[in-house]
Design a protein around this motif. Structure first.
Motif, short mmCIF file in Angstrom:
data_model
loop_
_atom_site.label_atom_id
_atom_site.label_comp_id
_atom_site.label_asym_id
_atom_site.label_seq_id
_atom_site.Cartn_x
_atom_site.Cartn_y
_atom_site.Cartn_z
N ASP A 50 0.83 -1.22 0.00
CA ASP A 50 0.00 0.00 0.00
C ASP A 50 0.86 1.26 0.00
O ASP A 50 1.92 1.30 0.61
CB ASP A 50 -0.90 0.03 1.25
N ALA A 51 0.34 2.29 -0.66
CA ALA A 51 1.03 3.59 -0.68
C ALA A 51 0.03 4.66 -0.24
O ALA A 51 -1.18 4.44 -0.26
CB ALA A 51 1.54 3.88 -2.09
N VAL A 52 0.55 5.81 0.17
CA VAL A 52 -0.32 6.89 0.61
C VAL A 52 -0.03 8.13 -0.24
O VAL A 52 1.12 8.38 -0.63
CB VAL A 52 -0.14 7.18 2.12
N GLU A 53 -1.07 8.86 -0.52
CA GLU A 53 -0.93 10.06 -1.35
C GLU A 53 -0.29 11.18 -0.52
O GLU A 53 -0.51 11.27 0.70
CB GLU A 53 -2.33 10.45 -1.84
N ARG B 6 -2.44 13.38 1.83
CA ARG B 6 -2.96 12.66 3.00
C ARG B 6 -1.87 12.44 4.04
O ARG B 6 -2.11 12.55 5.24
CB ARG B 6 -3.58 11.34 2.57
N LEU C 293 -1.53 13.81 8.05
CA LEU C 293 -1.23 12.94 9.20
C LEU C 293 0.00 13.42 9.96
O LEU C 293 0.05 13.36 11.19
CB LEU C 293 -0.97 11.51 8.72
N ARG D 260 2.78 10.11 -10.53
CA ARG D 260 1.90 9.78 -11.66
C ARG D 260 0.86 10.88 -11.82
O ARG D 260 0.76 11.80 -10.99
CB ARG D 260 1.22 8.44 -11.40
N GLU E 2 -3.18 11.79 -12.11
CA GLU E 2 -4.55 11.31 -11.93
C GLU E 2 -5.48 12.46 -12.30
O GLU E 2 -5.39 13.54 -11.69
CB GLU E 2 -4.78 10.86 -10.49
N GLN F 145 0.44 13.56 -9.07
CA GLN F 145 0.20 12.99 -7.74
C GLN F 145 1.41 12.16 -7.32
O GLN F 145 1.96 11.41 -8.14
CB GLN F 145 -1.04 12.09 -7.81
N ARG G 249 2.77 9.27 -4.72
CA ARG G 249 2.34 8.24 -3.76
C ARG G 249 3.58 7.64 -3.10
O ARG G 249 4.56 7.32 -3.78
CB ARG G 249 1.49 7.18 -4.45
#
Lengths: 194, 105
Positions: free
Chosen positions: B27-30, B33, B37, B63, B65, B70, B72
């Motif tokens: 999993d990756a996070v943008e 976001r 955090l 990439r 979107e 964006q 990630r």
């Protein structure tokens, strides 16, 4: 490098705080998928019921449709939790969520069996409001948005039950299914992973 | 006692690794976001991500979107290992200081 005990304690506390926020964010992301799944299911079955007004509420087709609804819903929920949960991070919470859902459905099935003579029309308001009751309770942990949604949708469901008889299933598809989908999309926005 | 990791120990980088470590391995996070955090500014987060990427602790995928750029971010296996070792090191420091503070009974 040398780190004194006070700095080490502060760093560990910082890590714990960040991990808690990150887990909450991941949880929101997982729950969003579950809400969207149930929203699509509710909207679908209520639209089908609206399009088939003459369907006998005690026929095997009617009962089989609802059994399929809950089988797909619970199976899909389980699948989402299995695929999206990282055991160390989410497992206890995920299982509690699934457990709460099963308890809510079991409660509904019990009263449906006990109050069978009350009629299908009564159940058409009982089940959506039961689900919204769960929504309100979940909101006490997840956030006030859910409490407000649960209460508003309950009021709209009852209003539709009392005054919109011919369009009631379609009303449920939009109000209940729509609320679940919108809530899911809202949670997805604040969730962390996809 | 093994030494701590100087790259990870910096406060913002420590938070970045703590957040990424919660995600599943694939999993990756943008970026935005993660910024929410970590509670960091764009520039600050960007600089620390670059340091972690150079150390091989994270991967940044850029990439588009909906025609918008964006980024990630995800932790690498080496990053997860280094983070786990650093946390173990911090716990060792606390444990040994507690033992020193407790008189032998």
């Amino acid at each position: 490098m040398t780190i004194d005990p006070e700095t080490a304690a502060a760093s560990l506390q910082d890590i714990a705080d960040t991990e808690r926020r990150a887990r909450e964010s991941v949880f929101y992301s997982v729950v969003s998928s579950i809400l969207i799944l149930w929203g699509v299911l509710v909207a679908s079955i209520q639209t089908i019921l609206y399009l088939m007004p003459r369907l006998d509420r005690s026929s095997w087709l009617f009962i089989a449709s609802w059994c399929a609804f809950y089988a797909i819903g619970l199976g899909g929920t389980y699948a989402i939790l299995r695929v999206r949960s990282r055991p160390r991070a989410l497992s206890p919470l995920a299982w509690r969520l699934l457990g709460a859902m099963v308890i809510l459905i079991a409660y509904g099935v019990l009263w449906t069996a006990l109050l069978g003579p009350a009629g299908a029309r009564w159940f058409s308001v009982f089940w959506p409001t039961l689900f919204m009751f769960g929504f309100v309770l979940a909101g006490l942990w997840v956030g006030q948005f859910f409490v407000a949604c649960g209460l508003i949708v309950t009021a709209l469901v009852v209003a539709g039950y009392l005054w919109l008889e011919p369009w009631y299933p379609l009303w449920l598809a939009v109000v209940e299914g729509g609320t679940l989908i919108v809530s899911g999309l809202w949670l997805r926005r604040i969730g962390m992973s996809r | 006692m093994s030494g701590g990791d100087e790259i990870i120990h910096q406060a913002v980088r420590l938070r970045i690794m703590a957040a990424l470590n919660v995600l599943r391995a694939d999993d990756a996070v943008e970026f935005t976001r993660l910024r929410g955090l970590i509670k960091a500014t764009d520039g600050n987060l960007g600089a620390h991500l670059e340091t972690l990427e150079k150390a091989g602790y994270i991967e940044i995928e850029k990439r588009f979107e909906r025609k918008r750029p964006q980024s990630r971010i995800k932790a690498t296996p080496a990053g997860r290992r280094a983070f786990a070792e650093h946390v173990a090191y911090l716990r060792e420091i606390l444990d040994s200081s507690t033992q020193k503070a407790t008189p032998p009974g």
